[in-house]
Write a protein that holds these residues in place. Structure first.
Motif, PDB file in Angstrom:
ATOM      1  N   PRO A 180       6.682   2.378  -2.781  1.00 28.73           N
ATOM      2  CA  PRO A 180       7.545   2.244  -1.594  1.00 28.73           C
ATOM      3  C   PRO A 180       8.337   3.508  -1.271  1.00 28.73           C
ATOM      4  CG  PRO A 180       7.712   0.291  -2.961  1.00 28.73           C
ATOM      5  CD  PRO A 180       6.914   1.312  -3.749  1.00 28.73           C
ATOM      6  N   GLU A 181       8.672   4.306  -2.269  1.00 33.55           N
ATOM      7  CA  GLU A 181       9.387   5.561  -2.009  1.00 33.55           C
ATOM      8  C   GLU A 181       8.520   6.505  -1.168  1.00 33.55           C
ATOM      9  OE1 GLU A 181      11.115   9.333  -4.484  1.00 33.55           O
ATOM     10  OE2 GLU A 181      11.201   7.366  -5.444  1.00 33.55           O
ATOM     11  N   GLY A 182       7.227   6.537  -1.452  1.00 30.54           N
ATOM     12  CA  GLY A 182       6.303   7.362  -0.677  1.00 30.54           C
ATOM     13  C   GLY A 182       6.073   6.841   0.728  1.00 30.54           C
ATOM     14  N   TRP A 183       6.262   5.549   0.921  1.00 32.02           N
ATOM     15  CA  TRP A 183       6.070   4.964   2.247  1.00 32.02           C
ATOM     16  C   TRP A 183       7.042   5.543   3.268  1.00 32.02           C
ATOM     17  CZ3 TRP A 183       5.741  -1.023   1.151  1.00 32.02           C
ATOM     18  CH2 TRP A 183       4.559  -1.297   0.460  1.00 32.02           C
ATOM     19  N   LEU A 184       8.218   5.961   2.812  1.00 30.89           N
ATOM     20  CA  LEU A 184       9.216   6.486   3.740  1.00 30.89           C
ATOM     21  C   LEU A 184       8.673   7.673   4.527  1.00 30.89           C
ATOM     22  CD1 LEU A 184      12.381   6.376   1.454  1.00 30.89           C
ATOM     23  CD2 LEU A 184      11.654   4.693   3.163  1.00 30.89           C
ATOM     24  N   SER A 185       7.886   8.510   3.869  1.00 32.86           N
ATOM     25  CA  SER A 185       7.366   9.706   4.520  1.00 32.86           C
ATOM     26  C   SER A 185       6.047   9.466   5.229  1.00 32.86           C
ATOM     27  CB  SER A 185       7.181  10.823   3.494  1.00 32.86           C
ATOM     28  OG  SER A 185       8.418  11.180   2.951  1.00 32.86           O
ATOM     29  N   SER A 186       5.298   8.454   4.808  1.00 27.36           N
ATOM     30  CA  SER A 186       3.950   8.266   5.362  1.00 27.36           C
ATOM     31  C   SER A 186       3.872   7.186   6.432  1.00 27.36           C
ATOM     32  CB  SER A 186       2.974   7.921   4.226  1.00 27.36           C
ATOM     33  OG  SER A 186       3.312   6.661   3.668  1.00 27.36           O
ATOM     34  N   ASN A 187       4.987   6.563   6.766  1.00 32.16           N
ATOM     35  CA  ASN A 187       5.024   5.485   7.752  1.00 32.16           C
ATOM     36  C   ASN A 187       4.187   4.280   7.347  1.00 32.16           C
ATOM     37  OD1 ASN A 187       6.795   6.599   9.685  1.00 32.16           O
ATOM     38  ND2 ASN A 187       5.157   7.924  10.429  1.00 32.16           N
ATOM     39  N   THR A 188       3.987   4.093   6.050  1.00 32.79           N
ATOM     40  CA  THR A 188       3.264   2.929   5.562  1.00 32.79           C
ATOM     41  C   THR A 188       4.207   1.737   5.570  1.00 32.79           C
ATOM     42  OG1 THR A 188       1.854   4.304   4.181  1.00 32.79           O
ATOM     43  CG2 THR A 188       1.979   1.978   3.604  1.00 32.79           C
ATOM     44  N   LEU A 189       3.725   0.594   6.017  1.00 32.11           N
ATOM     45  CA  LEU A 189       4.566  -0.596   6.111  1.00 32.11           C
ATOM     46  C   LEU A 189       4.156  -1.704   5.152  1.00 32.11           C
ATOM     47  CD1 LEU A 189       4.882  -0.824   9.994  1.00 32.11           C
ATOM     48  CD2 LEU A 189       6.584   0.016   8.373  1.00 32.11           C
ATOM     49  N   ASN A 190       2.949  -1.619   4.636  1.00 34.41           N
ATOM     50  CA  ASN A 190       2.469  -2.703   3.785  1.00 34.41           C
ATOM     51  C   ASN A 190       1.660  -2.140   2.625  1.00 34.41           C
ATOM     52  OD1 ASN A 190       0.648  -2.298   6.266  1.00 34.41           O
ATOM     53  ND2 ASN A 190      -0.749  -3.164   4.753  1.00 34.41           N
ATOM     54  N   PRO A 191       1.553  -2.929   1.547  1.00 35.26           N
ATOM     55  CA  PRO A 191       0.730  -2.485   0.424  1.00 35.26           C
ATOM     56  C   PRO A 191      -0.720  -2.286   0.859  1.00 35.26           C
ATOM     57  CG  PRO A 191       2.086  -4.361  -0.189  1.00 35.26           C
ATOM     58  CD  PRO A 191       2.217  -4.206   1.295  1.00 35.26           C
ATOM     59  N   LEU A 192      -1.383  -1.332   0.214  1.00 37.87           N
ATOM     60  CA  LEU A 192      -2.783  -1.040   0.534  1.00 37.87           C
ATOM     61  C   LEU A 192      -3.671  -1.612  -0.560  1.00 37.87           C
ATOM     62  CD1 LEU A 192      -2.377   2.663   1.683  1.00 37.87           C
ATOM     63  CD2 LEU A 192      -2.391   0.598   3.095  1.00 37.87           C
ATOM     64  N   SER A 193      -4.732  -2.278  -0.154  1.00 38.97           N
ATOM     65  CA  SER A 193      -5.627  -2.916  -1.107  1.00 38.97           C
ATOM     66  C   SER A 193      -6.527  -1.897  -1.789  1.00 38.97           C
ATOM     67  CB  SER A 193      -6.499  -3.960  -0.396  1.00 38.97           C
ATOM     68  OG  SER A 193      -7.448  -3.303   0.425  1.00 38.97           O
ATOM     69  N   LYS A 194      -7.063  -2.307  -2.911  1.00 32.19           N
ATOM     70  CA  LYS A 194      -8.022  -1.481  -3.638  1.00 32.19           C
ATOM     71  C   LYS A 194      -9.232  -1.167  -2.748  1.00 32.19           C
ATOM     72  CE  LYS A 194      -8.106  -2.154  -8.042  1.00 32.19           C
ATOM     73  NZ  LYS A 194      -8.284  -2.586  -9.415  1.00 32.19           N
ATOM     74  N   ASP A 195      -9.698  -2.158  -1.974  1.00 36.83           N
ATOM     75  CA  ASP A 195     -10.841  -1.942  -1.078  1.00 36.83           C
ATOM     76  C   ASP A 195     -10.515  -0.911   0.002  1.00 36.83           C
ATOM     77  OD1 ASP A 195     -12.448  -3.724  -2.455  1.00 36.83           O
ATOM     78  OD2 ASP A 195     -11.989  -5.407  -1.127  1.00 36.83           O
ATOM     79  N   PHE A 196      -9.303  -0.976   0.556  1.00 35.43           N
ATOM     80  CA  PHE A 196      -8.901  -0.015   1.580  1.00 35.43           C
ATOM     81  C   PHE A 196      -8.870   1.401   1.003  1.00 35.43           C
ATOM     82  CE2 PHE A 196      -5.866   2.529   3.903  1.00 35.43           C
ATOM     83  CZ  PHE A 196      -6.197   2.277   5.235  1.00 35.43           C
ATOM     84  N   ILE A 197      -8.299   1.540  -0.175  1.00 37.88           N
ATOM     85  CA  ILE A 197      -8.200   2.863  -0.809  1.00 37.88           C
ATOM     86  C   ILE A 197      -9.585   3.363  -1.197  1.00 37.88           C
ATOM     87  CG2 ILE A 197      -7.243   4.146  -2.773  1.00 37.88           C
ATOM     88  CD1 ILE A 197      -4.804   2.184  -2.573  1.00 37.88           C
ATOM     89  N   ARG A 198     -10.458   2.477  -1.673  1.00 38.73           N
ATOM     90  CA  ARG A 198     -11.843   2.859  -1.993  1.00 38.73           C
ATOM     91  C   ARG A 198     -12.529   3.419  -0.734  1.00 38.73           C
ATOM     92  NH1 ARG A 198     -13.348  -1.687  -4.138  1.00 38.73           N
ATOM     93  NH2 ARG A 198     -12.931  -1.041  -6.272  1.00 38.73           N
ATOM     94  N   GLN A 199     -12.348   2.758   0.412  1.00 32.19           N
ATOM     95  CA  GLN A 199     -12.932   3.237   1.671  1.00 32.19           C
ATOM     96  C   GLN A 199     -12.316   4.577   2.090  1.00 32.19           C
ATOM     97  OE1 GLN A 199     -15.586   2.238   3.306  1.00 32.19           O
ATOM     98  NE2 GLN A 199     -15.278   3.894   4.760  1.00 32.19           N
ATOM     99  N   TYR A 200     -11.012   4.728   1.868  1.00 36.45           N
ATOM    100  CA  TYR A 200     -10.332   5.996   2.165  1.00 36.45           C
ATOM    101  C   TYR A 200     -10.949   7.130   1.348  1.00 36.45           C
ATOM    102  CZ  TYR A 200      -6.549   9.471   2.130  1.00 36.45           C
ATOM    103  OH  TYR A 200      -5.814  10.636   2.212  1.00 36.45           O
ATOM    104  N   ILE A 201     -11.193   6.871   0.069  1.00 37.70           N
ATOM    105  CA  ILE A 201     -11.815   7.880  -0.787  1.00 37.70           C
ATOM    106  C   ILE A 201     -13.207   8.221  -0.260  1.00 37.70           C
ATOM    107  CG2 ILE A 201     -12.738   8.339  -3.097  1.00 37.70           C
ATOM    108  CD1 ILE A 201     -10.386   6.593  -4.188  1.00 37.70           C
ATOM    109  N   THR A 202     -13.989   7.225   0.092  1.00 38.23           N
ATOM    110  CA  THR A 202     -15.343   7.445   0.619  1.00 38.23           C
ATOM    111  C   THR A 202     -15.303   8.261   1.910  1.00 38.23           C
ATOM    112  OG1 THR A 202     -16.131   5.405  -0.375  1.00 38.23           O
ATOM    113  CG2 THR A 202     -17.433   6.297   1.450  1.00 38.23           C
ATOM    114  N   SER A 203     -14.382   7.923   2.803  1.00 35.30           N
ATOM    115  CA  SER A 203     -14.307   8.642   4.078  1.00 35.30           C
ATOM    116  C   SER A 203     -13.758  10.056   3.911  1.00 35.30           C
ATOM    117  CB  SER A 203     -13.480   7.864   5.094  1.00 35.30           C
ATOM    118  OG  SER A 203     -12.127   7.844   4.725  1.00 35.30           O
TER     119      SER A 203
END
Length: 176
Positions: free
Chosen positions: A30-53
């Protein structure tokens, strides 16, 4: 002109699926969310796709995600650095960095930003790089100034942070 993205102590390297556990922790801090405009937790599947992309070329996506790792045996992942908003027409790019809490205050963010800046200036032919920093993040502001960045703009009351609006500061460094 250097083409390496490493210093004697650290290297910047492409993301791999092996980074999934670390990225899952870092992206859900959550501390990192302040700078990245993230509002919700990210799933393992979402992060896996981020790595692939992240394997797509920076000219296609305008961004490049990198792991900052200590050059020891075995290498230790320290954080995540993103070159974003790359614009080859205007020759500029933004830089964002996250260092895991247990590795902060050791100069790794500074080294990573210096390596990314050299990469942007030398290989991407950027005229300038910039970073966005919230007003309460004085450690990042001090670091950027020490690295030769200049505070060039303030977006007043720009971002809602923990019950109040924070100013957003822009820091720029030119390839001169």
């Amino acid at each position: 002109m250097t083409h390496s993205i490493e210093s004697p102590r650290i290297r910047l390297r492409a993301l791999s699926q092996d980074d999934l556990p670390s990225l899952e922790v870092w992206e859900n801090d959550p501390e990192g969310w302040l700078s990245s405009n993230t509002l919700n937790p990210l799933s393992k599947d979402f992060i896996r796709q981020y790595i692939t992309s992240s394997t797509q070329h920076i000219l296609e996506t305008g961004m490049m995600s990198l792991i900052i790792e200590l050059k020891d045996t075995p290498p230790t992942a320290l954080g995540h650095l993103v070159i974003y908003d790359y614009n080859p027409l205007h020759c500029r790019a933004g830089l964002g960095v996250y260092i895991a809490p247990e590795h902060r205050r050791n100069g790794y963010a500074s080294e990573g930003i210096l390596l990314a800046t050299d990469y942007a200036f030398d290989l991407l032919r950027c005229h300038q790089v910039y970073a966005e920093v919230l007003a309460h993040n004085t450690a990042s502001q001090t670091m950027l100034l020490a690295l030769g960045f200049h505070h060039t703009a303030t977006l007043a009351r720009w971002q809602w942070v923990q019950g109040d609006y924070q100013d957003l500061y822009y820091y720029q460094k030119w390839n001169e």
